[in-house]
Design a protein around this motif. Sequence first.
Motif, PDB file in Angstrom:
ATOM      1  N   HIS A  90       0.841  -1.189   0.000  1.00  0.00           N
ATOM      2  CA  HIS A  90       0.000   0.000   0.000  1.00  0.00           C
ATOM      3  C   HIS A  90       0.883   1.248   0.000  1.00  0.00           C
ATOM      4  O   HIS A  90       2.062   1.182   0.310  1.00  0.00           O
ATOM      5  N   ALA A  93      -2.236   7.467  -1.824  1.00  0.00           N
ATOM      6  CA  ALA A  93      -2.530   7.699  -3.245  1.00  0.00           C
ATOM      7  C   ALA A  93      -1.713   8.872  -3.768  1.00  0.00           C
ATOM      8  O   ALA A  93      -1.582   9.903  -3.101  1.00  0.00           O
ATOM      9  N   TRP A  98       6.026   2.324  -2.103  1.00  0.00           N
ATOM     10  CA  TRP A  98       5.149   1.261  -1.630  1.00  0.00           C
ATOM     11  C   TRP A  98       5.690   0.720  -0.316  1.00  0.00           C
ATOM     12  O   TRP A  98       6.899   0.648  -0.104  1.00  0.00           O
ATOM     13  N   THR A 122      -5.847   5.569  -0.483  1.00  0.00           N
ATOM     14  CA  THR A 122      -4.739   4.617  -0.490  1.00  0.00           C
ATOM     15  C   THR A 122      -4.753   3.767  -1.747  1.00  0.00           C
ATOM     16  O   THR A 122      -5.803   3.300  -2.173  1.00  0.00           O
ATOM     17  N   ASP A 123      -3.554   3.583  -2.330  1.00  0.00           N
ATOM     18  CA  ASP A 123      -3.362   2.664  -3.449  1.00  0.00           C
ATOM     19  C   ASP A 123      -2.982   1.300  -2.887  1.00  0.00           C
ATOM     20  O   ASP A 123      -2.219   1.217  -1.911  1.00  0.00           O
ATOM     21  N   ARG A 125      -1.843  -2.868  -4.154  1.00  0.00           N
ATOM     22  CA  ARG A 125      -1.514  -3.875  -5.167  1.00  0.00           C
ATOM     23  C   ARG A 125      -1.190  -5.155  -4.409  1.00  0.00           C
ATOM     24  O   ARG A 125      -0.837  -5.119  -3.227  1.00  0.00           O
ATOM     25  N   THR A 141      -3.023  -1.798  -9.876  1.00  0.00           N
ATOM     26  CA  THR A 141      -3.190  -0.963  -8.681  1.00  0.00           C
ATOM     27  C   THR A 141      -4.639  -0.521  -8.582  1.00  0.00           C
ATOM     28  O   THR A 141      -5.236  -0.140  -9.587  1.00  0.00           O
ATOM     29  N   THR A 143      -7.279   2.017  -6.145  1.00  0.00           N
ATOM     30  CA  THR A 143      -7.269   3.118  -5.178  1.00  0.00           C
ATOM     31  C   THR A 143      -8.569   3.107  -4.411  1.00  0.00           C
ATOM     32  O   THR A 143      -9.655   3.038  -4.996  1.00  0.00           O
TER      33      THR A 143
END
Length: 148
Positions: A90, A93, A98, A122-123, A125, A141, A143
């Motif tokens: 995470h 954003a 990461w 927050t992003d 993956r 990814t 968000t």
Amino acid sequence: MMDAMFAATRGLVTRSALVGAAVGSFLILRPAALPAAGDTVPPAPSDNQVMVSISAPTQVPPEDTASVGTAVHEVQDGDPVGGITIVLDHRAAGTETWSEAGHAVTDSKGRAVFVSSIPVSTDFRTRAMPDQRHPAASSATVTVQATS
């Protein structure tokens, strides 16, 4: 011109097929080497590509939590891949760095779920770690917006 090339190629293939059939007959008559008792079969090379998908809500209230789901499937046949270690990453954003947020192992249906707090947008993956049969792979990814 193309017809002449095709005809010439077809003639070569036909001659090659005849030669291959004669050699193939010899090879069929030779017994195949079988593994000796106690020998192990080496693991399959890690060329079974996997697809890692990710899903999450598009928005949650600030300081709330979000469930982030991921699934791992083989690209070739779509079969789920269970027992794969998944890492959830995470970042805030719009930022570059990461951080690791957690680990899980996929179930027999290739799924894993994480619950994460969302202090700001927050992003996320997910990354599937490699194993003996599959190379590493990563999801897109997503968000999750922190909105009131």
